[in-house]
Design a protein around this motif. Structure first.
Motif, PDB file in Angstrom:
ATOM      1  N   ALA A  62      38.097  58.072  21.046  1.00  0.00           N
ATOM      2  CA  ALA A  62      39.260  57.182  21.009  1.00  0.00           C
ATOM      3  C   ALA A  62      40.118  57.369  22.254  1.00  0.00           C
ATOM      4  O   ALA A  62      40.841  56.464  22.663  1.00  0.00           O
ATOM      5  N   ASN A  63      40.034  58.533  22.869  1.00  0.00           N
ATOM      6  CA  ASN A  63      40.775  58.816  24.099  1.00  0.00           C
ATOM      7  C   ASN A  63      39.876  58.483  25.289  1.00  0.00           C
ATOM      8  O   ASN A  63      38.852  59.142  25.494  1.00  0.00           O
ATOM      9  N   PRO A  64      40.220  57.471  26.093  1.00  0.00           N
ATOM     10  CA  PRO A  64      39.344  57.075  27.201  1.00  0.00           C
ATOM     11  C   PRO A  64      39.127  58.177  28.241  1.00  0.00           C
ATOM     12  O   PRO A  64      38.048  58.269  28.831  1.00  0.00           O
ATOM     13  N   MET A  65      40.120  59.021  28.436  1.00  0.00           N
ATOM     14  CA  MET A  65      39.943  60.104  29.412  1.00  0.00           C
ATOM     15  C   MET A  65      38.916  61.116  28.916  1.00  0.00           C
ATOM     16  O   MET A  65      38.092  61.610  29.689  1.00  0.00           O
ATOM     17  N   LEU A  66      38.950  61.427  27.626  1.00  0.00           N
ATOM     18  CA  LEU A  66      37.968  62.357  27.068  1.00  0.00           C
ATOM     19  C   LEU A  66      36.573  61.727  27.079  1.00  0.00           C
ATOM     20  O   LEU A  66      35.588  62.394  27.365  1.00  0.00           O
ATOM     21  N   THR A  67      36.514  60.432  26.806  1.00  0.00           N
ATOM     22  CA  THR A  67      35.231  59.723  26.867  1.00  0.00           C
ATOM     23  C   THR A  67      34.615  59.857  28.250  1.00  0.00           C
ATOM     24  O   THR A  67      33.420  60.180  28.390  1.00  0.00           O
ATOM     25  N   MET A  68      35.412  59.633  29.277  1.00  0.00           N
ATOM     26  CA  MET A  68      34.919  59.725  30.660  1.00  0.00           C
ATOM     27  C   MET A  68      34.515  61.162  30.999  1.00  0.00           C
ATOM     28  O   MET A  68      33.503  61.395  31.665  1.00  0.00           O
ATOM     29  N   LYS A  69      35.301  62.124  30.546  1.00  0.00           N
ATOM     30  CA  LYS A  69      35.017  63.531  30.821  1.00  0.00           C
ATOM     31  C   LYS A  69      33.711  63.970  30.168  1.00  0.00           C
ATOM     32  O   LYS A  69      32.886  64.643  30.792  1.00  0.00           O
ATOM     33  N   VAL A  70      33.501  63.582  28.913  1.00  0.00           N
ATOM     34  CA  VAL A  70      32.279  63.952  28.202  1.00  0.00           C
ATOM     35  C   VAL A  70      31.068  63.261  28.833  1.00  0.00           C
ATOM     36  O   VAL A  70      30.032  63.894  29.059  1.00  0.00           O
ATOM     37  N   ALA A  71      31.190  61.979  29.133  1.00  0.00           N
ATOM     38  CA  ALA A  71      30.077  61.260  29.769  1.00  0.00           C
ATOM     39  C   ALA A  71      29.745  61.906  31.111  1.00  0.00           C
ATOM     40  O   ALA A  71      28.565  62.080  31.447  1.00  0.00           O
ATOM     41  N   GLY A  72      30.755  62.269  31.880  1.00  0.00           N
ATOM     42  CA  GLY A  72      30.528  62.927  33.166  1.00  0.00           C
ATOM     43  C   GLY A  72      29.799  64.248  33.003  1.00  0.00           C
ATOM     44  O   GLY A  72      28.881  64.568  33.769  1.00  0.00           O
ATOM     45  N   ALA A  73      30.185  65.025  31.995  1.00  0.00           N
ATOM     46  CA  ALA A  73      29.525  66.314  31.753  1.00  0.00           C
ATOM     47  C   ALA A  73      28.067  66.121  31.348  1.00  0.00           C
ATOM     48  O   ALA A  73      27.179  66.850  31.813  1.00  0.00           O
ATOM     49  N   VAL A  74      27.806  65.135  30.499  1.00  0.00           N
ATOM     50  CA  VAL A  74      26.429  64.860  30.072  1.00  0.00           C
ATOM     51  C   VAL A  74      25.585  64.421  31.268  1.00  0.00           C
ATOM     52  O   VAL A  74      24.467  64.912  31.470  1.00  0.00           O
ATOM     53  N   LEU A  75      26.119  63.514  32.081  1.00  0.00           N
ATOM     54  CA  LEU A  75      25.368  63.025  33.242  1.00  0.00           C
ATOM     55  C   LEU A  75      25.145  64.128  34.275  1.00  0.00           C
ATOM     56  O   LEU A  75      24.069  64.218  34.871  1.00  0.00           O
ATOM     57  N   GLU A  76      26.145  64.964  34.477  1.00  0.00           N
ATOM     58  CA  GLU A  76      26.001  66.063  35.441  1.00  0.00           C
ATOM     59  C   GLU A  76      24.919  67.035  34.989  1.00  0.00           C
ATOM     60  O   GLU A  76      24.111  67.508  35.788  1.00  0.00           O
ATOM     61  N   GLU A  77      24.882  67.321  33.710  1.00  0.00           N
ATOM     62  CA  GLU A  77      23.877  68.238  33.185  1.00  0.00           C
ATOM     63  C   GLU A  77      22.484  67.611  33.222  1.00  0.00           C
ATOM     64  O   GLU A  77      21.488  68.302  33.398  1.00  0.00           O
ATOM     65  N   TYR A  78      22.414  66.294  33.074  1.00  0.00           N
ATOM     66  CA  TYR A  78      21.124  65.597  33.099  1.00  0.00           C
ATOM     67  C   TYR A  78      20.520  65.586  34.511  1.00  0.00           C
ATOM     68  O   TYR A  78      19.302  65.601  34.663  1.00  0.00           O
ATOM     69  N   ALA A  79      21.373  65.573  35.514  1.00  0.00           N
ATOM     70  CA  ALA A  79      20.899  65.490  36.896  1.00  0.00           C
ATOM     71  C   ALA A  79      20.035  66.697  37.249  1.00  0.00           C
ATOM     72  O   ALA A  79      20.352  67.825  36.872  1.00  0.00           O
ATOM     73  N   PRO A  80      18.947  66.465  37.965  1.00  0.00           N
ATOM     74  CA  PRO A  80      18.095  67.591  38.357  1.00  0.00           C
ATOM     75  C   PRO A  80      18.816  68.491  39.358  1.00  0.00           C
ATOM     76  O   PRO A  80      19.672  68.038  40.117  1.00  0.00           O
ATOM     77  N   ASP A  81      18.453  69.745  39.344  1.00  0.00           N
ATOM     78  CA  ASP A  81      19.033  70.715  40.269  1.00  0.00           C
ATOM     79  C   ASP A  81      18.158  70.756  41.519  1.00  0.00           C
ATOM     80  O   ASP A  81      17.312  71.639  41.671  1.00  0.00           O
TER      81      ASP A  81
END
Length: 95
Positions: A62-81
């Motif tokens: 419901a909080n757009p900032m938290l939505t963006m933060k969580v999506a960013g964390a998921v995408l960052e973790e998905y990215a290959p090292d």
């Protein structure tokens, strides 16, 4: 890196697991526009969260900032090292 990847994040003391595929990430990036960032992030998280985690996840989204933060964390973790280096062109000598 495998095609499908499970990523678990802890949000406010609770674990949430997301399962991402290259198609999920591609769909997300194709939906993001300068005027539309939160909705694609929300959609990415709700479509990739484990079904049993979805009810507990929704109030956080419901909080757009938290939505963006969580999506960013998921995408960052998905990215290959993988290290990527930009090579500078060699100067061309003129005779």
């Amino acid at each position: 890196m495998s095609e499908r990847r499970e990523i678990t994040l802890e949000i406010a003391g609770q674990d949430f697991t997301f399962t991402l595929t290259p198609q999920d990430v591609t769909k997300y990036f194709n939906a993001v526009t300068p005027n539309n960032k939160v909705a694609p992030s929300h959609n990415l998280l709700t479509t990739t969260a484990k079904p049993e985690h979805l009810a507990a996840l929704r109030p956080h989204l419901a909080n757009p900032m938290l939505t963006m933060k969580v999506a960013g964390a998921v995408l960052e973790e998905y990215a290959p090292d993988v290290e990527v280096t930009v090579k500078k062109p060699s100067p061309v000598l003129n005779d």
